[in-house]
Motif scaffolding. Structure first.
Motif, PDB file in Angstrom:
ATOM      1  N   CYS A  78       0.830  -1.207   0.000  1.00  0.00           N
ATOM      2  CA  CYS A  78       0.000   0.000   0.000  1.00  0.00           C
ATOM      3  C   CYS A  78       0.863   1.256   0.000  1.00  0.00           C
ATOM      4  CB  CYS A  78      -0.934  -0.020   1.205  1.00  0.00           C
ATOM      5  SG  CYS A  78      -2.186   1.267   1.165  1.00  0.00           S
ATOM      6  N   VAL A  81       2.275   1.657  -3.576  1.00  0.00           N
ATOM      7  CA  VAL A  81       1.261   2.122  -4.523  1.00  0.00           C
ATOM      8  C   VAL A  81       0.963   3.600  -4.299  1.00  0.00           C
ATOM      9  CG1 VAL A  81      -1.186   1.897  -5.138  1.00  0.00           C
ATOM     10  CG2 VAL A  81       0.229  -0.133  -4.922  1.00  0.00           C
ATOM     11  N   ARG A  82       0.874   4.021  -3.038  1.00  0.00           N
ATOM     12  CA  ARG A  82       0.584   5.427  -2.750  1.00  0.00           C
ATOM     13  C   ARG A  82       1.727   6.341  -3.181  1.00  0.00           C
ATOM     14  NH1 ARG A  82      -3.750   6.769  -0.015  1.00  0.00           N
ATOM     15  NH2 ARG A  82      -2.836   8.646   0.868  1.00  0.00           N
ATOM     16  N   HIS A  83       2.967   5.872  -3.117  1.00  0.00           N
ATOM     17  CA  HIS A  83       4.094   6.696  -3.535  1.00  0.00           C
ATOM     18  C   HIS A  83       4.271   6.717  -5.049  1.00  0.00           C
ATOM     19  CE1 HIS A  83       5.759   8.033   0.247  1.00  0.00           C
ATOM     20  NE2 HIS A  83       5.455   6.848   0.744  1.00  0.00           N
ATOM     21  N   ARG A  85       1.698   6.793  -7.160  1.00  0.00           N
ATOM     22  CA  ARG A  85       0.565   7.484  -7.770  1.00  0.00           C
ATOM     23  C   ARG A  85       0.993   8.852  -8.292  1.00  0.00           C
ATOM     24  NH1 ARG A  85      -4.297   7.374  -3.699  1.00  0.00           N
ATOM     25  NH2 ARG A  85      -5.548   7.742  -5.524  1.00  0.00           N
ATOM     26  N   PRO A  86       0.325   9.340  -9.339  1.00  0.00           N
ATOM     27  CA  PRO A  86       0.698  10.635  -9.913  1.00  0.00           C
ATOM     28  C   PRO A  86       0.489  11.806  -8.942  1.00  0.00           C
ATOM     29  CG  PRO A  86      -0.888   9.506 -11.322  1.00  0.00           C
ATOM     30  CD  PRO A  86      -0.702   8.671 -10.105  1.00  0.00           C
ATOM     31  N   GLY A  91      -1.256  11.422  -2.248  1.00  0.00           N
ATOM     32  CA  GLY A  91      -2.359  11.054  -3.114  1.00  0.00           C
ATOM     33  C   GLY A  91      -3.417  12.134  -3.234  1.00  0.00           C
ATOM     34  N   GLU A  93      -4.480  15.577  -4.949  1.00  0.00           N
ATOM     35  CA  GLU A  93      -4.148  16.449  -6.065  1.00  0.00           C
ATOM     36  C   GLU A  93      -4.543  17.873  -5.715  1.00  0.00           C
ATOM     37  OE1 GLU A  93      -5.805  15.006  -9.668  1.00  0.00           O
ATOM     38  OE2 GLU A  93      -5.243  12.945  -9.213  1.00  0.00           O
TER      39      GLU A  93
END
Length: 97
Positions: A78, A81-83, A85-86, A91, A93
């Protein structure tokens, strides 16, 4: 499982350091704002479960190591995946408009 005495002491010291980092990560996790709580809690869980796995490995308890690794795997996944992400590590924006 037979762990040499030197490695037991090293793993015990490593677990103590991880426990210190877990306690240090607890304060930001408790103070996190709504919407930004996941990353601090993942950091805390990573250090806390990692300390437990280190202690289990130092004690030579393979069953506890496997159970701890089963818990640590999704936590690390997890975080990864969080690091990746764009939106960055949090996470979230930016809202420009």
């Amino acid at each position: 499982m037979d762990v040499p005495t030197v490695f037991r002491w090293i793993l015990s010291a490593f677990a103590a350091i991880q426990l210190f980092y877990a306690l240090r990560a607890l304060r930001p996790a408790l103070r996190a704002e709504s919407g930004r709580r996941v990353d601090p809690w993942l950091t805390f869980a990573d250090h806390a479960v990692g300390a437990a796995v280190s202690v289990a490995l130092a004690a030579g308890n393979l069953t506890a190591v496997l159970y701890g690794s089963a818990v640590l795997g999704p936590i690390l996944t997890c975080q990864l995946v969080r690091h990746l992400r764009p939106g960055g590590p949090r996470g979230v924006e930016s809202r420009t408009g």
